[in-house]
Structures are given as C-alpha cells and as structure tokens.
Design an enzyme around this catalytic site. Structure first.
Site, PDB file in Angstrom:
ATOM      1  N   HIS A 166       0.813  -1.229   0.000  1.00 25.33           N
ATOM      2  CA  HIS A 166       0.000   0.000   0.000  1.00 25.33           C
ATOM      3  C   HIS A 166       0.846   1.279   0.000  1.00 25.33           C
ATOM      4  O   HIS A 166       0.303   2.368  -0.217  1.00 25.33           O
ATOM      5  CB  HIS A 166      -0.928   0.043   1.222  1.00 25.33           C
ATOM      6  CG  HIS A 166      -1.990  -1.014   1.202  1.00 25.33           C
ATOM      7  ND1 HIS A 166      -2.842  -1.201   0.135  1.00 25.33           N
ATOM      8  CD2 HIS A 166      -2.338  -1.964   2.125  1.00 25.33           C
ATOM      9  CE1 HIS A 166      -3.667  -2.218   0.399  1.00 25.33           C
ATOM     10  NE2 HIS A 166      -3.373  -2.690   1.581  1.00 25.33           N
ATOM     11  N   ASP A 203      -2.806 -10.548  -2.445  1.00 27.56           N
ATOM     12  CA  ASP A 203      -3.377 -10.033  -1.196  1.00 27.56           C
ATOM     13  C   ASP A 203      -4.832  -9.642  -1.449  1.00 27.56           C
ATOM     14  O   ASP A 203      -5.205  -9.302  -2.569  1.00 27.56           O
ATOM     15  CB  ASP A 203      -2.576  -8.802  -0.752  1.00 27.56           C
ATOM     16  CG  ASP A 203      -2.937  -8.332   0.647  1.00 27.56           C
ATOM     17  OD1 ASP A 203      -2.224  -8.715   1.594  1.00 27.56           O
ATOM     18  OD2 ASP A 203      -3.934  -7.585   0.793  1.00 27.56           O
ATOM     19  N   ASP A 284      -4.793 -12.714   3.361  1.00 26.58           N
ATOM     20  CA  ASP A 284      -5.981 -12.219   4.049  1.00 26.58           C
ATOM     21  C   ASP A 284      -7.271 -12.425   3.258  1.00 26.58           C
ATOM     22  O   ASP A 284      -8.336 -11.983   3.692  1.00 26.58           O
ATOM     23  CB  ASP A 284      -5.818 -10.738   4.451  1.00 26.58           C
ATOM     24  CG  ASP A 284      -5.115  -9.915   3.393  1.00 26.58           C
ATOM     25  OD1 ASP A 284      -4.856 -10.431   2.282  1.00 26.58           O
ATOM     26  OD2 ASP A 284      -4.810  -8.736   3.671  1.00 26.58           O
TER      27      ASP A 284
END
Ligand code: ZN
Length: 347
Positions: A166, A203, A284
């Site tokens: 990110h 992800d 995740d």
C-alpha cells in the site's frame, strides 16, 4: 460498515504466541539432505529479528505475532530445517529511492519517534523500531533478488513486516511504509539489467502503492486479484497499460478465483514472458480471515503458487521472490504460508 474499513479502535485482540522456534540464520546453511524430497529446490527464507520489534499497539492486527505464528507452523511441520535461512540486511537508501520520492523518505525519517507512537494514518503508526524493521523488510527482498539472480538459491520467501504494497511513492498507508515488492522489481530491472519483471499480488487488498509506483513502466507486468469494494477502494480502473487488475466480489470462493486467474492472469503472464517473478503474498483472502469476505482456503494458495511456479519454470528458470504482505488470522496465515512454501520449495 465494511469490516475492513473499521478504525484501529475496533481491531480484534490478538493473543501473542510466546513460543518461537530457534532462529537459525546462516547464509551458508545448505539444504539438509535427509529432509530434501525428490525434486526439492533451494528455497531461501529471509527474515530478521528486527521485523518483530515494529509494533502498533497490542490490539493491532499487523503484529509481531504474525511472524511468530508462521515460524511456529513451519517448525511444527518439519520444513524449518530444509529452508535456507538468510538474514536480511538493511536496505541502502538508493534502493528505496527507486520506488519512493526522496522527500517522502526524509519526512518519514524526521517523523520517526524515539519513544511512543507517531500516527501516519488511522491504521499506520511508527514506533522506535519501525524504520529499522522496514529497512530489513526492503533489504530482505533486495537480498532475495540478488540471491536468485546469482543462482545462490532458486526461490526466496521474505518473512518480513511491515508489509509494503500500500505504500505509494510518497505516502505511507495501510500498515505499509516502504513498498518492498516494488523495490524488488526495480532493483532487478536497474541493478541486474533485466528487461521484464512480473509482479503477482494476491493479497485481498488492492496493491495501490505498487500500482502507483509501477504503472506504465513497460518493463513491468503487474497482475493482481483483490476484493472490491474494500480498502483502499482503488483498482477497479487500472492506472496503466501494464496492469491486469482482477476485482473480485465479496464471497468469491476458490473456484471462482481459479477461473479468474486462468482467464485473466495466465495469458498475460505467458505473453509477457517474465525473467523474474515477484509475489506480493498476502493471505488475508482466506475464509478464516475477517479482514475480508473472500472465501479462499489453504489449498487455493497452493494452487495459486503452482500456477506461478509453472510460469516461472517456463520463462525464467523458476526464479521467484515472494514477500509477505497481509494475513491476520494467525492460524490460517501460518497454514497458508506453509502451503505456499511447500510448492515454492518443491516439497
Ligand atoms: Zn491485505
């Protein structure tokens, strides 16, 4: 409210695992012959104790317990001893500057606290160890690229935190400070003279930082899957011609994932013919991880890794550098990393 968009105050409590397998960092450690299965490959496991010292409060999900859970699981599964343990060096400034503006890096350093926490966004804080840990994380991927390019080992997994995907050129966000994956890609291109490097990001959150740094670089192909809508709410519209973004609706399961990857990722990777593949390995999207509503299982991470390995074997002598991003349910994180590493290592 979407569960991912909750503030840090609502993060679930995490019970920290106290057990830690004996660390074994030895760059010269060879694969133990009696533990080496037929067809097994030299797989480096690159980490550093500094990555455990960065923390953002006892209730924050991006916690040192994540690495301890992974190490515990690898030890219990008996693969700890056949991994080739390598200590992550600190990253040189010039490597960070390939991905980040110099002013951003200077401002981050200036804000770095000597005690307590400094909040950079509602979920992203620095403690006195943060930038050392972040430098080890970036150093790990640099070491990984150098190792696979030199033939020292064929593949590498960087068991590091903080994660990176990110972090944009000029902003820390979403638990990330330095964009480890983008730093690895640019190091391979600029330092090792490669012409084509692929970045695979599975992800559950869109790798907005990697896209920001790598969009429209013709030397790079980035393929990704992510839940949409979800934090950081980007990705539905790709920012560059070299981005294959595959948004997945909440509750997408492994069957649908496999269809999307087969349809959208694999032909693009095949056409691109990468000379190295870097993986932003976030876990995740697992059905047990409440950061998202995707419904993947351990076996889906093994399948994904198999697809990437097949591309790597066809185009780049099997060279893969994988680096840990998200994954917050400790049990499913550790099991999924184990599944990922078994495939990467040919076990
Ligand atoms: Zn994530």
């Amino acid at each position: 409210m979407n569960r991912k968009l909750r503030t840090s105050a609502a993060f679930p409590a995490i019970s920290l695992s106290q057990h830690k397998p004996s660390a074994r960092f030895d760059a010269n450690l060879l694969v133990c012959p009696e533990h080496r299965a037929e067809g097994a490959l030299a797989l480096a496991y690159i980490s550093h104790p500094d990555c455990l010292r960065h923390e953002m409060g006892e209730h924050h999900p991006e916690s040192p317990a994540r690495l301890r859970a992974i190490n515990d699981r690898l030890s219990a599964a008996g693969i700890w001893d056949w991994l080739r343990h390598v200590e992550a060096p600190l990253a040189p400034l010039r490597a960070l500057q390939r991905a980040h503006h110099a002013l951003y890096l200077a401002e981050l350093n200036a804000a770095w606290p000597k005690q307590g926490y400094v909040h950079l966004d509602p979920d992203t804080y620095m403690n006195p160890y943060t930038l050392t840990a972040a430098s080890r994380a970036a150093g790990a991927v640099l070491r990984a690229v150098d190792g696979v390019m030199a033939g020292e080992f064929q593949r590498a997994f960087c068991a590091v935190r903080p994660p990176g995907h990110h972090a944009t050129r000029a902003e820390a966000m979403g638990f990330c400070f330095y964009n480890n994956a983008a730093i690895a890609v640019l190091h391979a291109l600029d330092q090792h003279g490669l012409a084509r490097v692929a970045l695979v990001d599975f992800d559950v959150h869109h790798g907005n930082g990697s896209e920001d740094i790598l969009a429209n670089d013709e030397r790079v192909l980035m393929v990704s899957t992510f839940q949409h809508p979800l934090y950081p709410a980007s990705g539905a519209e790709p920012l560059g011609f070299n981005m294959v973004n595959v948004p997945l609706a909440p509750y997408t399961d492994g069957v649908a994932l496999r269809g999307a990857v087969t349809r959208d990722w694999l032909p693009a990777l095949e056409r691109f013919a990468p000379q190295l593949i870097v993986i932003s390995a976030g876990f995740d999207a697992h059905r047990d991880d409440d950061m998202s509503q995707l419904m993947w299982a351990d076996a889906d991470y093994a399948w994904l890794t198999e697809q990437i390995v097949e591309v790597a074997d066809r185009h780049c002598r099997g060279r893969i550098v994988s680096t840990l991003e998200g994954g917050y349910d400790l049990s499913s994180l550790a099991r999924s990393v184990l599944a990922h590493l078994r495939v990467l290592g040919g076990h």
